[in-house]
Design an enzyme around this catalytic site. Structure first.
Site, PDB file in Angstrom:
ATOM      1  CG  ASP A 122      -1.797  -1.316   1.214  1.00  8.08           C
ATOM      2  OD1 ASP A 122      -2.488  -1.581   0.271  1.00  8.08           O
ATOM      3  OD2 ASP A 122      -1.765  -1.833   2.494  1.00  8.08           O
ATOM      4  CB  SER A 163       1.489   6.284   2.930  1.00 11.37           C
ATOM      5  OG  SER A 163       0.546   5.622   3.761  1.00 11.37           O
ATOM      6  NE  ARG A 164       0.444   2.686  -4.358  1.00  9.23           N
ATOM      7  CZ  ARG A 164       1.368   2.149  -4.251  1.00  9.23           C
ATOM      8  NH1 ARG A 164       1.420   1.494  -3.124  1.00  9.23           N
ATOM      9  NH2 ARG A 164       2.364   2.220  -5.274  1.00  9.23           N
ATOM     10  CB  VAL A 165      -4.597   3.025   2.824  1.00 10.44           C
ATOM     11  CG1 VAL A 165      -4.979   2.342   1.319  1.00 10.44           C
ATOM     12  CG2 VAL A 165      -3.530   2.106   3.462  1.00 10.44           C
TER      13      VAL A 165
END
Length: 506
Positions: free
Chosen positions: A338, A363-365
């Site tokens: 992620d 950081s995607r989430v």
């Protein structure tokens, strides 16, 4: 009754009292053996991942199923074995002990004790390979996992249940970030698992010593398959660590697993596959190299409250060569995770620690889990820092710069100095917020690196002495309104002036 009749009667009674059961064993023999693998003829009913027992207490794991033979990878040193030796099915797949008794212990992937602290106490044994929880059992990532590292918590935040890759060249501080993150969980109740794959024994001992020094061993489990262990043992290590973590997650607890590192894991799997004569693909890795990591990392998640609300956060580590993140294994794992924290060798060589390249890290989430107080500060920090990195090259040529450009360069240098952080010096979220607030306000502009460190300490001292309520509000996911921010900044400025630290207040 004659003596003969008495004898026969005694024999009949003995037969009736004896319960005889036929035990069926499936056995065969080693057909050929070489470099940690073997081919066993027969055993037609053997299953994938099944354990086979060899003489002298040696265990092997079935890795290939042929028409009239099976390919076996040894989990113990097979030096004492030879072709023709007896092989027996165990009827069980590779498993590992789990339970509260593992906390504070050092074990190998089979559950054998490595720390000399006596026998292991465990609740049950779990298979290393299990299915990941389905989508409907998962909850959104909404709680931060604070690392205590400013550059991570601000720019690439990690949420509980996330998979965040740490990658970079050798000796750039990848393990340091992971260990510092474990140490920062001291007061959070997060159970940590450090999985060493193909590391030197001295390196693993150093990590264990750091964990003991900073008092987190009682909530940490170390699973180690060292460089001198078999390729099969190294292959099994991350799956064993994940099964142990899932036990605690299903009990409603938060777990952090560090895989150090998956590059060694991939190499061990390549070695196994080539010795078992599987068709090689790109860089001689087998075709299913992506699958072995995806099915491992897919087990990291945050469960719904109905299932206990536990979480399993993964920090896989991957080594690059000459900063090449487009190599086969790095790109595979980047696509699975992620987000990634990229460590730059040039930054490391300049002495900027941690050597995190904020431009390549993402950081995607984690942003959804980040504390609200960060969000009001991180935007301006990122903007100034990215502009500074672009403008910094102009200063090398002695170019005359206008006042606004000089201000941006000065602010960028201040941000870089603030992001620098020594090992084993984690900052709490309120402390980070206070330091970033002062940086955004320009209180650290034009300070030397040494004065910048002193100024940060002054700000932290003021926060602790005067703003404990505001610090609690940050941890309770509350935003700090403009009036509160101005009050805090005034106190920070007064304290800095009292200490003789000159800063531009504009």
């Amino acid at each position: 009754m004659t003596k003969t009749e008495q004898t026969f009667a005694a024999i009949e009674r003995g037969i009736k009292q004896t319960k005889m059961e036929l035990a069926k064993e499936e056995v065969s023999e080693i057909h050929s053996i070489s470099a940690g693998t073997a081919v066993v003829r027969g055993l037609a009913k053997a299953e994938m991942e099944e354990l086979l027992e060899f003489p002298n207490g040696v265990w092997g794991m079935v890795q290939t199923l042929g028409k009239d033979s099976v390919g076996v990878v040894f989990l113990d040193n097979p030096a004492s074995l030879k072709a023709g030796d007896r092989v027996q099915r165990s009827g069980r797949v590779l498993d590992v002990p789990v339970g509260e008794g593992l906390l504070g212990r050092v074990i190998n992937p089979l559950g054998k004790v490595l720390d000399g602290k006596g026998p292991l106490v465990y609740t049950e044994r779990r298979a290393l390979e299990t299915e990941a929880f389905p989508i409907m059992d998962r909850a959104p990532v909404d709680t931060p996992l604070q690392t205590g590292i400013k550059a991570v918590d601000a720019f690439t935040p990690i949420g509980r249940g996330q998979r965040e890759l740490i990658l970079g060249d050798r000796q750039t501080g990848k393990t340091s970030i992971a260990v510092d993150t474990i140490i920062n969980q001291r007061q959070t109740g997060v159970i940590c698992i450090y999985c060493a794959i193909g590391q030197r024994n001295s390196a693993v001992a150093s990590v264990i010593a750091d964990l003991e020094k900073y008092g987190v061993t009682e909530q940490t489990i170390v699973v180690s398959a060292a460089a001198n262990d078999t390729a099969g043992m190294q292959y099994a290590a991350p799956y064993a660590a994940t099964s142990i973590g899932e036990y605690f997650m299903e009990k409603g607890k938060d777990v952090l697993v560090v895989y150090d590192d998956l590059t060694n894991h991939a190499r061990a799997y390549r070695e196994m596959s080539l010795l078992l004569r599987r068709p090689p693909g790109r860089e001689a890795f087998p075709g299913d190299i992506f699958y072995i990591h995806s099915r491992l990392l897919e087990r990291s998640t945050h469960l719904r409250k109905e299932l206990g609300g536990g979480s399993l956060t993964s920090l896989p580590i991957v080594s690059t060569e000459a900063g090449n993140i487009s190599a086969y294994i790095p790109t595979n794992i980047i696509s699975i995770t992620d987000g990634q924290i990229y460590l730059s060798a040039p930054l490391y060589q300049k002495g900027i620690m941690p050597a995190i390249d904020t431009g390549r890290s993402v950081s995607r989430v984690g942003g959804d889990a980040q504390l609200p107080a960060y969000k009001m500060l991180v935007g301006p920090l990122k903007l100034f820092y990215s502009q500074f990195e672009e403008l910094e090259s102009f200063t090398k040529f002695g170019t005359q710069l206008d006042k606004e450009t000089k201000k941006r360069i000065s602010r960028g240098k201040a941000i870089r100095a603030v992001l620098e952080q020594s090992r084993f010096e984690p900052l709490t979220a309120p402390e980070q917020i206070a330091v970033f607030m002062a940086t955004n306000a320009g209180l650290f502009d034009d300070l030397t690196t040494e004065d910048n460190k002193k100024a940060q300490q002054v700000v932290k001292d003021v926060l602790k002495a005067q703003f404990s309520a505001e610090a609690d509000a940050v941890l309770q996911r509350k935003k700090l309104n403009e009036e509160v921010q101005n009050k805090m900044l005034s106190a920070f400025k007064a304290a800095l002036q009292h200490e003789g630290l000159v800063a531009d207040a504009d």
